[in-house]
Write an enzyme that holds these catalytic residues in place. Structure first.
Site, short mmCIF file in Angstrom:
data_model
loop_
_atom_site.label_atom_id
_atom_site.label_comp_id
_atom_site.label_asym_id
_atom_site.label_seq_id
_atom_site.Cartn_x
_atom_site.Cartn_y
_atom_site.Cartn_z
N ASP A 28 -4.92 -30.20 43.64
CA ASP A 28 -5.05 -29.03 42.76
C ASP A 28 -3.97 -27.99 43.04
OD1 ASP A 28 -6.13 -27.46 40.81
OD2 ASP A 28 -7.82 -26.76 42.01
N ASN A 76 -9.91 -33.48 31.75
CA ASN A 76 -8.50 -33.08 31.60
C ASN A 76 -7.91 -33.38 30.22
OD1 ASN A 76 -7.59 -33.72 35.08
ND2 ASN A 76 -8.20 -31.82 34.11
C1 FPP Z 1 -4.69 -30.08 39.05
O1 FPP Z 1 -3.81 -29.00 39.12
C2 FPP Z 1 -3.91 -31.29 38.92
C3 FPP Z 1 -4.03 -32.19 37.91
C4 FPP Z 1 -5.00 -32.07 36.81
C5 FPP Z 1 -3.14 -33.35 37.88
C6 FPP Z 1 -2.93 -34.00 39.21
C7 FPP Z 1 -1.84 -34.91 39.05
C8 FPP Z 1 -0.81 -35.03 39.92
C9 FPP Z 1 -0.67 -34.35 41.21
C10 FPP Z 1 0.24 -35.98 39.61
C11 FPP Z 1 -0.17 -37.26 40.23
C12 FPP Z 1 0.77 -38.22 39.87
C13 FPP Z 1 0.64 -39.48 40.19
C14 FPP Z 1 1.74 -40.32 39.84
C15 FPP Z 1 -0.54 -40.03 40.84
P1 FPP Z 1 -3.82 -27.96 37.93
O2 FPP Z 1 -2.89 -28.45 36.89
O3 FPP Z 1 -5.22 -27.75 37.46
O4 FPP Z 1 -3.24 -26.71 38.64
P2 FPP Z 1 -3.74 -25.21 38.45
O5 FPP Z 1 -5.18 -25.16 38.87
O6 FPP Z 1 -2.85 -24.44 39.37
O7 FPP Z 1 -3.52 -24.86 37.01
#
Ligand code: FPP
Length: 240
Positions: A28, A76
Site C-alpha cells: 500500500d 480495485n
Molecule cells: C495500493 O496502493 C496498491 C495497489 C492497489 C496496487 C499494488 C500493486 C503493485 C505494488 C504493483 C505490483 C506489481 C506486480 C508486478 C506484482 P494505492 O494505490 O492504494 O496507494 P495509495 O493508498 O497511496 O493511494
C-alpha cells in the site's frame, strides 16, 4: 527473480530463530508515493512492482515457505480505467520477465489467487504458463493476489462445497476449498493504514500484524527485517 545459492540460504536461516511459514504483504501507498513526487499514480505502481521483486527475492533467500502479495483487489476495478489498465499492463510485463527468471532459477514457484473472471485472456494465459513452468520448484511459493477478495474467496469455497453435494460444512471443509493458501502467520501493511482490506480473511484468523508508515515504494529489506524481528518476539497463543 534471483537464484540464491544454498550457502546464502543457510546464512539467512540462522538470522531468525522463528520465521513465519506464511507471510502476507499488503503493498500500500503507491499512489501517495507518486503524488508526493508530482508523478502520476501509475509511476507509484511501477516503483511498487520493483519493490515487490526485491522483497519476494529476499523472502525466498530467507527460506520463508509462502508469501502472499496483495496486488489487486476485487474492489480495485472501481479505480479510474487508466489506472486499472496500467496495473494490468504492469502485471503482464512483470510476468513475462519473472516467468523467464524463475524458470531459469528453478527455485521459487508462483501461484495466483483470486477470481479469474474479469481478467483478460492474455493475462490469464500468462498466469497459467507461469504457474505451470514453476510448478515443480520446491522453494518459496509466491502467491500473487490479483482480483482477490477475502469474502469472495470464502463464498467461492462454500459454493464449491455445495456443488460437491455438501449440505453443511466444517472449518476443515472451508480450509480445504479456499485458494490452498495455508493459515497466515504475519501480515505486513505499510503506508500508515491499519486495516485488513479484505485480505486473507479466512487465513488471517490468528495472524500477527505489523504496520509501518513507510510507503510501499520506499519499503526496504530493513523494513522486512524489522517486521520479522518483531514477529520473533510475539507470544502466539492461538486462543489457548
Ligand atoms: C495500493 O496502493 C496498491 C495497489 C492497489 C496496487 C499494488 C500493486 C503493485 C505494488 C504493483 C505490483 C506489481 C506486480 C508486478 C506484482 P494505492 O494505490 O492504494 O496507494 P495509495 O493508498 O497511496 O493511494
Amino acid at each position: 527473480m534471483a537464484l540464491f545459492s544454498k550457502k546464502d540460504s543457510k546464512i539467512c536461516s540462522t538470522e531468525f530463530a522463528v520465521l513465519p511459514n506464511h507471510l502476507g504483504i499488503i503493498m500500500d501507498g503507491n499512489g501517495r508515493w507518486a503524488k508526493n513526487r508530482g508523478l502520476p499514480r501509475t509511476a507509484g505502481h511501477k516503483a511498487g512492482a520493483n519493490v515487490f521483486r526485491t522483497i519476494s527475492d529476499e523472502c525466498a533467500r530467507l527460506g520463508i515457505k509462502y508469501v502472499t502479495f496483495y496486488a489487486f483487489s476485487t474492489e480495485n476495478w472501481k479505480r479510474p480505467q487508466e489506472e486499472v489498465d496500467a496495473l494490468m499492463s504492469l502485471f503482464m510485463d512483470y510476468l513475462l520477465e519473472a516467468k523467464a527468471d524463475m524458470t531459469k532459477a528453478g527455485t521459487s514457484k508462483i501461484k495466483f489467487i483470486g477470481e479469474r473472471r474479469g481478467i483478460s485472456k492474455e493475462l490469464l494465459d500468462l498466469m497459467d504458463e507461469a504457474e505451470q513452468e514453476t510448478a515443480s520448484h520446491t522453494g518459496t511459493t509466491v502467491y500473487l493476489a490479483i482480483n482477490y477478495g477475502g469474502r469472495q474467496e470464502i463464498v467461492s469455497a462454500v459454493n464449491s462445497l455445495i456443488a460437491q453435494g455438501k449440505t453443511s460444512v466444517t472449518e476443515e471443509d472451508i480450509s480445504a476449498n479456499v485458494y490452498t493458501v495455508p493459515d497466515c502467520d504475519l501480515i505486513i501493511r505499510p503506508s500508515g493504514e491499519e486495516r485488513l482490506s479484505n485480505f486473507l480473511l479466512w487465513q488471517a484468523a490468528y495472524s500477527e500484524f505489523w504496520y509501518s508508515d513507510v510507503l510501499w515504494p520506499d519499503f526496504k529489506k530493513d523494513d522486512l527485517y524489522s517486521a520479522l524481528r518483531e514477529f520473533e518476539k510475539r507470544n502466539r497463543r492461538f486462543g489457548g
